[in-house]
Write an enzyme that holds these catalytic residues in place. Structure first.
Site, short mmCIF file in Angstrom:
data_model
loop_
_atom_site.label_atom_id
_atom_site.label_comp_id
_atom_site.label_asym_id
_atom_site.label_seq_id
_atom_site.Cartn_x
_atom_site.Cartn_y
_atom_site.Cartn_z
N GLY A 1 1.57 -1.46 7.15
CA GLY A 1 0.88 -1.31 5.88
C GLY A 1 -0.55 -0.84 6.03
O GLY A 1 -0.93 -0.30 7.07
N GLN B 1 -3.76 8.44 5.87
CA GLN B 1 -3.19 9.78 5.91
C GLN B 1 -2.30 9.98 7.14
O GLN B 1 -1.34 10.76 7.09
CB GLN B 1 -4.30 10.82 5.88
CG GLN B 1 -3.80 12.24 5.61
CD GLN B 1 -3.03 12.35 4.30
OE1 GLN B 1 -3.48 11.82 3.29
NE2 GLN B 1 -1.89 13.02 4.32
N GLY B 2 -2.59 9.29 8.22
CA GLY B 2 -1.73 9.39 9.40
C GLY B 2 -0.33 8.91 9.11
O GLY B 2 0.66 9.57 9.46
N HIS B 3 -0.23 7.76 8.44
CA HIS B 3 1.09 7.25 8.05
C HIS B 3 1.81 8.23 7.11
O HIS B 3 3.01 8.48 7.25
CB HIS B 3 0.96 5.91 7.32
CG HIS B 3 0.44 4.79 8.15
ND1 HIS B 3 -0.73 4.13 7.85
CD2 HIS B 3 0.93 4.21 9.28
CE1 HIS B 3 -0.93 3.18 8.73
NE2 HIS B 3 0.05 3.21 9.62
N ASP C 1 -1.17 5.14 19.07
CA ASP C 1 -0.63 4.05 19.89
C ASP C 1 0.31 4.66 20.92
O ASP C 1 1.53 4.41 20.90
CB ASP C 1 0.10 3.04 19.01
CG ASP C 1 -0.83 2.40 17.99
OD1 ASP C 1 -1.63 1.55 18.39
OD2 ASP C 1 -0.76 2.76 16.79
N ARG D 1 -7.16 -0.70 10.77
CA ARG D 1 -8.31 -1.56 11.06
C ARG D 1 -9.63 -0.91 10.65
O ARG D 1 -10.64 -1.61 10.52
CB ARG D 1 -8.34 -1.92 12.55
CG ARG D 1 -7.29 -2.95 12.94
CD ARG D 1 -7.43 -3.35 14.40
NE ARG D 1 -6.55 -4.45 14.74
CZ ARG D 1 -5.27 -4.31 15.09
NH1 ARG D 1 -4.76 -3.10 15.15
NH2 ARG D 1 -4.52 -5.36 15.37
#
Length: 282
Positions: A31, A35-37, A152, A189
């Site tokens: 959650g 914009q990356g998601h 990641d 984060r």
């Protein structure tokens, strides 16, 4: 748009729409979407007939209770962001009890040593938690393809190893890092950073770019020493680690080899907020 809070309801819906003859893309997230998601969702929608996004803050991959407590959560806003990509995306936002059925613990996993490097060394048990939730999501959704961001990168390699070792019939797709205008890698984060800290944090990517440039003419140790010295000059940051590692094995590079791909990995704190990033070096 369909939103499910229970895995049984999601599984029933997927059965009803006849997923056995359709390709399914899964985008696992915790959650606080950015914009990356959304770029992962767009890619999944373009490559699959059905796309599912999971929104679940997984407690078993946190080894810091305060980090878990402060992790940003706003599902309603996330749903609106998903809607901007497509009304047809299926959202799975379960509770901890629904996923773990009253036993919120992780299972042990072995990833041929990938789990002992970098994040694994500094966050004991983290990749057991990652493996536990990803395997559960794969079993619930049974996706054709699953999309993970390269921010990641170690996690991406871990998930690929999980699929290989457990013979899970899914293709794991790595997608490029999305960055803010100042170069800071997009992360949930980042929401916890003040405006000033968010701007200061642009230093992380600037130093990674310098490291990449130096790597072409200097040894891995010399580049690492440069990064450590540079962060030491900036007291707002606490460098946890900088490692130059083989992309395939994640083992720290002692000397460069022309037939290997290397990547620089970094974890750094600013205002007690932990940020990670990485960059391909060759």
């Amino acid at each position: 748009m369909f939103v499910f809070a229970k895995k049984a309801d999601l599984a029933q819906h997927l059965t009803q729409i006849g997923t056995t003859k359709k390709t399914i893309g899964l985008v696992p997230t915790m959650g606080a979407l950015h914009q990356g998601h959304l770029s992962l969702l767009s890619k999944s929608c373009s490559e699959n007939q059905i796309t599912v996004i999971s929104i679940f803050v997984n407690p078993t991959q946190f080894n810091n209770a305060e980090d878990l407590e402060k992790y940003p959560r706003h599902v309603d806003l996330d749903i609106e962001k998903v809607r901007t990509v497509s009304e047809d995306i299926i959202i799975f936002a379960p509770t901890v009890d629904d996923i773990y059925e009253g036993n919120t613990t992780s299972s042990p996993f072995e990833y041929d040593g990938l789990e002992f490097q970098m994040e694994g060394a500094h966050r004991p048990g983290h990749f057991d938690g990652v493996g536990t939730i990803v395997k559960k999501l794969f079993e619930i959704v049974m996706p054709t393809n699953a999309y993970f961001g390269e921010k990641d990168f170690q996690q991406l390699q871990i998930v690929k190893k999980l699929v290989e070792k457990y013979h899970i019939p899914v293709t794991v797709v790595g997608c490029p890092i999305h960055r803010e205008a100042n170069g800071l890698a997009m992360s949930s984060r980042n929401e916890r950073l003040s405006t000033e800290a968010r701007e200061e944090a642009s230093l992380i990517y600037k130093i990674l770019l310098e490291a990449k440039q130096k790597f072409s003419t200097q040894s891995a140790n010399e580049v690492s020493d440069y990064v450590i010295r540079t962060f030491a000059k900036h007291p707002a940051f606490q460098l946890e680690y900088f490692e130059i590692a083989d992309e395939a094995t994640l083992i720290t590079a002692k000397r460069k080899s022309s037939d290997k791909k290397y990547r620089g990995f970094i974890a750094v704190y600013i205002n007690n907020i932990r940020l990670i990033d990485n960059i391909a070096l060759n």
